[in-house]
Design an enzyme around this catalytic site. Structure first.
Site, PDB file in Angstrom:
ATOM      1  N   ASP A 122     -99.182 -27.760  32.906  1.00  0.00           N
ATOM      2  CA  ASP A 122     -98.863 -26.393  33.296  1.00  0.00           C
ATOM      3  C   ASP A 122     -99.325 -26.204  34.740  1.00  0.00           C
ATOM      4  O   ASP A 122    -100.225 -26.909  35.199  1.00  0.00           O
ATOM      5  CB  ASP A 122     -99.589 -25.422  32.356  1.00  0.00           C
ATOM      6  CG  ASP A 122     -99.274 -23.976  32.685  1.00  0.00           C
ATOM      7  OD1 ASP A 122     -98.091 -23.674  32.919  1.00  0.00           O
ATOM      8  OD2 ASP A 122    -100.204 -23.154  32.706  1.00  0.00           O
ATOM      9  N   ASP A 170    -103.261 -23.495  29.487  1.00  0.00           N
ATOM     10  CA  ASP A 170    -104.346 -22.544  29.290  1.00  0.00           C
ATOM     11  C   ASP A 170    -103.905 -21.270  28.577  1.00  0.00           C
ATOM     12  O   ASP A 170    -104.732 -20.494  28.130  1.00  0.00           O
ATOM     13  CB  ASP A 170    -104.983 -22.178  30.630  1.00  0.00           C
ATOM     14  CG  ASP A 170    -103.999 -21.498  31.577  1.00  0.00           C
ATOM     15  OD1 ASP A 170    -102.775 -21.579  31.329  1.00  0.00           O
ATOM     16  OD2 ASP A 170    -104.443 -20.880  32.564  1.00  0.00           O
ATOM     17  N   ASP A 217     -98.710 -21.915  25.943  1.00  0.00           N
ATOM     18  CA  ASP A 217     -98.851 -23.376  25.951  1.00  0.00           C
ATOM     19  C   ASP A 217     -99.261 -23.931  24.586  1.00  0.00           C
ATOM     20  O   ASP A 217     -99.168 -25.137  24.351  1.00  0.00           O
ATOM     21  CB  ASP A 217     -99.909 -23.802  26.982  1.00  0.00           C
ATOM     22  CG  ASP A 217     -99.538 -23.400  28.392  1.00  0.00           C
ATOM     23  OD1 ASP A 217     -98.352 -23.522  28.729  1.00  0.00           O
ATOM     24  OD2 ASP A 217    -100.420 -22.952  29.144  1.00  0.00           O
ATOM     25  N   GLU A 235    -114.097 -66.222   7.517  1.00  0.00           N
ATOM     26  CA  GLU A 235    -114.557 -66.087   6.144  1.00  0.00           C
ATOM     27  C   GLU A 235    -113.431 -66.416   5.160  1.00  0.00           C
ATOM     28  O   GLU A 235    -113.632 -67.112   4.148  1.00  0.00           O
ATOM     29  CB  GLU A 235    -115.069 -64.666   5.909  1.00  0.00           C
ATOM     30  CG  GLU A 235    -116.283 -64.303   6.769  1.00  0.00           C
ATOM     31  CD  GLU A 235    -116.594 -62.821   6.708  1.00  0.00           C
ATOM     32  OE1 GLU A 235    -116.012 -62.135   5.850  1.00  0.00           O
ATOM     33  OE2 GLU A 235    -117.409 -62.345   7.526  1.00  0.00           O
ATOM     34  N   ASN A 251    -120.160 -58.499   6.451  1.00  0.00           N
ATOM     35  CA  ASN A 251    -119.205 -57.568   7.050  1.00  0.00           C
ATOM     36  C   ASN A 251    -119.834 -56.226   7.421  1.00  0.00           C
ATOM     37  O   ASN A 251    -119.456 -55.604   8.420  1.00  0.00           O
ATOM     38  CB  ASN A 251    -118.031 -57.326   6.104  1.00  0.00           C
ATOM     39  CG  ASN A 251    -117.144 -58.547   5.981  1.00  0.00           C
ATOM     40  OD1 ASN A 251    -117.288 -59.506   6.735  1.00  0.00           O
ATOM     41  ND2 ASN A 251    -116.228 -58.526   5.025  1.00  0.00           N
ATOM     42  N   THR A 305    -124.513 -57.458   8.949  1.00  0.00           N
ATOM     43  CA  THR A 305    -124.665 -58.425  10.032  1.00  0.00           C
ATOM     44  C   THR A 305    -123.673 -58.179  11.162  1.00  0.00           C
ATOM     45  O   THR A 305    -124.027 -58.255  12.338  1.00  0.00           O
ATOM     46  CB  THR A 305    -124.478 -59.858   9.485  1.00  0.00           C
ATOM     47  OG1 THR A 305    -125.316 -60.021   8.342  1.00  0.00           O
ATOM     48  CG2 THR A 305    -124.848 -60.878  10.539  1.00  0.00           C
TER      49      THR A 305
END
Length: 1024
Positions: free
Chosen positions: A373, A745, A749, A814, A839, A842
């Protein structure tokens, strides 16, 4: 609500026609019976509110996710297996640890999601606050001074006074004062208060800005009094339509780019897990199923009657399936992402960008278009005087430029004109003038003079003193100093003139000390120069502005008893009524044709630059008003009481000068737009203001050397845009694949802010409606803060990509480990509870620490990303099974430790996507080193604390075994360094060059009248 038949365009109807079609008389208003009947049809004059989402629905929505569904399935299978094996002595409570941990993760994730989504959507409540609480209404011939606004119905006759908030959309019937202005910038984007009239408009199909005989719900009356007829109430008002648009935009809101990619990843992961589980069963079916082959067939087919199943071994391979699911899913990813985004919001808050919705942090990083704007975003929304014009002699003009873009007088000055209220300055001026140089006060070059008195130089500023007096007295506004900032009280244009008065100062040396002292106390004396001028005169009468003569004036009496008329108005009108002109020394001469032509040329130049041009004049030969003292018995009183005489009074004027005003662009915007261009982000301006003003502001953004860049850039300006146009443009850009940010603003808008991928509202000048509809609020209303937020968003995205790549690549290892052990028929290397520990605990700290990585220095020279890449090359690790002679528990311990070590080294790899660890060493992110230390320490805790080791089915490791762990895990560093080197050599980072297609300007009003689909064509023009 629908109007009676034939009154769908009240702005294009005469007052009589509106009264007839609404069946009301302005003299008496509606009857009680009419009010009751219409309330049955139209309901109350209030905005509707959508019912909140039930809690149960919010909870269910949290589980509508592919990864969550996989985990739910894993938890269900794991619970089944726990019940099946629950009485086995060696399992015990540990059998239930896995499903309980999985469910705990899901519950916590759902709780966070419900908390975020259950926060009330306050945008609609903020709209309600804009509505007036009461109104002055005429009913049954009687004036009700405080009728609740919600009880208004179409046809009600309402009185509006200065300061009132308009309670409904209304057609103006009559003006009780000479002028009525409405402040409707929050609805239409117009930067100044709009003059209202009761005259019908010529067009039925016109934009809001052109409906000058209408006032709209939620706007405010800046000055004047008017009588109006209500034409729309509730959801049929313009503000009601905006609420409907906000609601519709909320339903259209799409998922963030990250959410889309994670969903795609989840779907792919589900397919991969299903395939691997099926493959594991197919490979190992001989271990839990036996059968005979039917004889005599060319293809071996099992004999159904001979099929035998080993349930225990089937359960074992179900465990492997659960382990695969747990290994493949990065359970800690949602928590790490949330943590990273939360850290990003804290960083952005320090840069004045307050994030309301966490996902918007990531969305900023891939923004490709910023739809901005104009009013209050690219400009200050604070009117400022930018140019002064006065006569240099009888045929020439002199022009001064004025700096400063706020209501703070100290932040600007009149260039080439020193402050006139400082004695040392005046002495220097006198010396300069004596030696023949150009006088900085008057700007006139004269021959040198012998007398160097301060008085002589001061006398040359009489013209500017009259400038000050005219704009001080023809002014009903003021400036105030509150909360550390100067603010406007009243009309912004008139407040700008007050600021100009402060910048000009005064030549009265006797007042110097007092003015300087007051400047140091702005809270009590925000406008000391204006106060000083006001003390010299006593105001006797105000001749109000009207649309015919386009001027207003004030009659004032000086201390000497002489009356002076100060006039302010439209430049062309005052010039037509001026017969004389004031020169710099205060002398008055006849207005020559050459000077008149020069003034008109200056007015046209200001108009071409989209400046609002005002003229100032004085009149001392006042005839009957020369001795008027305010007494009602004076002959001049009857003259002032008749507005039809004002034009005659304001004739034969002495022209003083011109003032050019505008809502100036913010000084930092030019650099911010240049940064956007370098970052591959296009900036489009969508404003409700008129075409000339919009184009002028956009072309003025930046110094002279940048104007060519702006004029040849891929920019686009839409003027006279209504809220629906802003939505259409944003919607089309999104359909074209753009990631769109919308700034604004005003109330107008809000729908576009809601619809955009990221809505950015202004924190100071922004309405509550805009803030609540947005994803992010700029605390300083500074466009350049958006650029800083985009840079931070890109940095956060890079960090997220680093830890997502780290977690997923770790999980791939894994999965490979579990799959290979199952495929080769080896004992299980890792059990689900161990995988959960890796998972969640660690991997979690290093992944979180990666969110603290510093941004790349060239982050704003790279184009916005198009696709999300979550994967990375990683080594597939075949565990040295021949080493495992101690037994299954030792083997699982070594497997787990190797995976933990690999993931710690992998965290170091994730410091940068393409930079070597030699260039970006680990200590550039001390938080990561701390996190790795914590993760290793936690791993040692479960290794060497017997109770925990029993739960996780592991045993302590010796130093020699730790050396073996490091030996097998460290190569991940070497492999990743080689991959980065290849990426730098053959897939170098692409940076942006410069490409500047033409700038495009679109007038939405003209396009609509011509029947063009401007949004579609415009978006096709600007999107390659």
């Amino acid at each position: 609500m629908a109007l009676p038949a034939g009154c769908h365009c009240p702005w294009a109807k005469s007052v009589d026609a509106v009264q007839a079609e609404l069946q009301v008389s302005v003299a008496s208003g509606l009857t009680s019976a009419q009010v009751a009947e219409r309330r049955q049809i139209h309901g109350l004059n209030e905005l509707s509110k959508e019912p909140p989402t039930p809690l149960w629905k919010l909870i269910l929505e949290q589980f509508d996710d592919t990864l969550v569904k996989i985990l739910l399935g894993s938890a269900a299978v794991s619970f089944g297996l726990a019940f099946y094996d629950g009485e086995v002595e060696h399992e015990g409570l540990r059998a239930f640890v896995e499903p309980l941990v999985i469910l705990l993760i899901l519950v916590l994730n759902a709780a966070v999601g419900v908390w975020q989504e259950s926060r009330s959507e306050a945008a609609l409540d903020a709209l309600k606050e804009l509505q007036s609480e009461s109104a002055r209404v005429l009913r049954d011939g009687k004036l009700i001074s405080d009728l609740p606004s919600k009880e208004l119905v179409p046809g009600d006759v309402v009185e509006l006074h200065v300061g009132d908030r308009v309670p409904a959309d209304m057609r103006i019937v009559t003006l009780r004062t000479a002028t009525v202005r409405a402040e409707q910038s929050s609805l239409t984007g117009e930067s100044v208060a709009v003059m209202k009239t009761s005259v019908p408009m010529r067009l039925e199909d016109c934009e809001l800005q052109a409906k000058e005989n209408m006032v709209f719900s939620g706007t405010a009356i800046a000055n004047g009094t008017a009588v109006c007829i209500v034409t729309s109430t509730g959801m049929s008002t313009e503000i009601g339509k905006i609420q409907s648009q906000i609601t519709a935009a909320g339903e259209e809101t799409s998922e963030t780019p990250l959410k889309k990619k994670l969903d795609e990843f989840g779907e792919l992961l589900a397919k991969v897990i299903a395939f691997i589980c099926l493959l594991v069963w197919v490979i190992n079916y001989r271990h839990f199923m036996t059968f005979d082959i039917l004889p005599g067939l060319p293809v071996p087919i099992p004999n159904p009657s001979t099929i035998k199943l080993d349930v225990g071994k089937m359960v074992y391979y179900l465990k492997i399936a659960v382990a695969l699911a747990v290994a493949a899913i990065p359970e800690g990813l949602p928590a790490v992402i949330t943590t990273c985004l939360a850290l990003g919001t804290r960083t952005m808050a320090k840069k004045n960008a307050i994030v309301r919705k966490l996902p918007s942090v990531e969305t900023l990083g891939c923004t490709t278009v910023i739809c901005s704007d104009k009013t209050g975003t690219l400009t200050t929304n604070q009117m400022s005087a930018v140019q002064l014009v006065a006569a240099a002699d009888s045929s020439q003009l002199r022009t001064w430029e004025v700096t400063g873009h706020t209501y703070n007088p100290a932040e600007g000055q009149v260039l080439n004109l020193l402050m006139m209220d400082k004695a040392p300055v005046l002495v220097r001026l006198a010396r300069q003038y004596r030696h023949g140089s150009e006088c900085p006060v008057t700007g006139i070059e004269r021959p040198g003079v012998e007398d160097d008195s301060v008085k002589q130089c001061r006398d040359k500023a009489v013209q500017l003193q009259q400038y000050d007096h005219a704009q001080t007295f023809c002014n009903e506004a003021s400036i105030e100093f509150k909360n550390g900032a100067f603010r406007c009280v009243g009309a912004p244009t008139e407040a700008a003139l007050k600021v100009l008065t402060e910048k000009l100062g005064t030549t009265d040396v006797s007042a110097r000390a007092e003015i300087e002292a007051r400047r140091r106390d702005p809270s009590n004396y925000p406008e000391p120069v204006s106060s000083h001028h006001s003390s010299k005169y006593t105001v006797r009468s105000l001749l109000e502005f009207d649309r015919d003569r386009k001027s207003m004036s004030v009659l004032a009496t000086s201390r000497s008893g002489d009356n002076v008329l100060f006039i302010k108005g439209a430049a062309e009108c005052l010039l037509d009524r001026s017969t004389k002109v004031m020169l710099p020394d205060g002398s008055v001469v006849a207005m020559s044709p050459a000077l008149r032509k020069a003034v008109l040329a200056s007015v046209e130049q200001m108009a071409g630059n989209a400046l609002r041009c005002l003229a100032l004049a004085v009149k001392t030969e006042l005839g009957p008003l020369a001795k008027y003292d305010g007494n009602s018995g004076h002959a001049g009183h009857r003259l002032l009481a008749d507005p039809s005489q004002y034009a005659a009074i304001e004739s034969d004027l002495v022209f003083v000068g011109l003032v050019g005003l505008q809502d100036p662009p913010r000084p930092e915007v030019a650099g911010a737009i240049q940064e956007c261009r370098q970052a591959g982000i296009r900036v489009m301006v969508i404003t409700g203001d008129n075409k000339k003003t919009a184009e002028s502001i956009c072309r003025a953004i930046g110094p002279e050397e940048q104007k060519h860049i702006l004029a040849t850039s891929k920019a686009c300006v839409f003027s006279r845009a209504e809220p629906k146009h802003k939505q259409d443009i944003v919607r089309l850009l999104k359909e074209l694949g753009e990631i769109t940010a919308m700034t604004g603003d005003g109330v107008n808008d809000a729908p576009a802010l809601k619809l955009a991928d990221i809505g950015i509202a202004m924190g100071i000048s922004g309405t509550e409606v805009a803030k609540e509809a947005s994803d992010m609020v700029l605390a300083d209303d500074n466009f350049s803060s958006i650029v800083a937020a985009v840079a931070e968003g890109r940095s956060i995205y890079n960090n997220m990509k680093a830890f997502i790549r780290y977690m997923i690549s770790s999980n791939i290892g894994e999965v490979a480990s579990i799959f290979l052990t199952a495929a080769l028929g080896l004992p299980e290397g890792l059990i689900p509870v161990q995988l959960l520990w890796v998972n969640l605990v660690t991997d979690g700290p290093p992944a979180t620490a990666l969110g603290f990585n510093k941004a790349d220095k060239d982050i704003m020279t790279k184009p916005p990303r198009n696709n999300y890449t979550a994967g990375d090359q990683t080594i597939s690790f075949n565990h040295p099974c021949e080493y495992f002679t101690v037994g299954k528990t030792k083997a699982m311990t070594l497997s787990l430790s190797v995976i933990v070590a690999i993931e710690m080294f992998n965290a170091l790899n994730a410091l940068s996507e393409d930079a070597s660890l030699l260039v970006m060493p680990p200590w550039t992110n001390p938080y990561l080193l701390l996190a790795i230390t914590i993760s290793i320490s936690l791993h040692c805790v479960i290794l060497y604390v017997p109770f925990l080791a029993s739960i996780f089915s592991i045993v302590p490791l010796s130093w020699a075994e730790w050396q073996l762990v490091i030996l097998w895990s460290f190569p991940v560093i070497v492999i990743d360094e080689l991959l980065k080197l290849l990426a730098r050599l053959f897939f170098g980072v692409r940076k942006l060059g410069r490409c500047h297609p033409p700038v495009l300007f679109y007038d939405m009003t003209a396009a609509i009248r011509e029947g063009r689909c401007v949004m579609t064509r415009a978006c096709n023009d600007i999107v390659p």
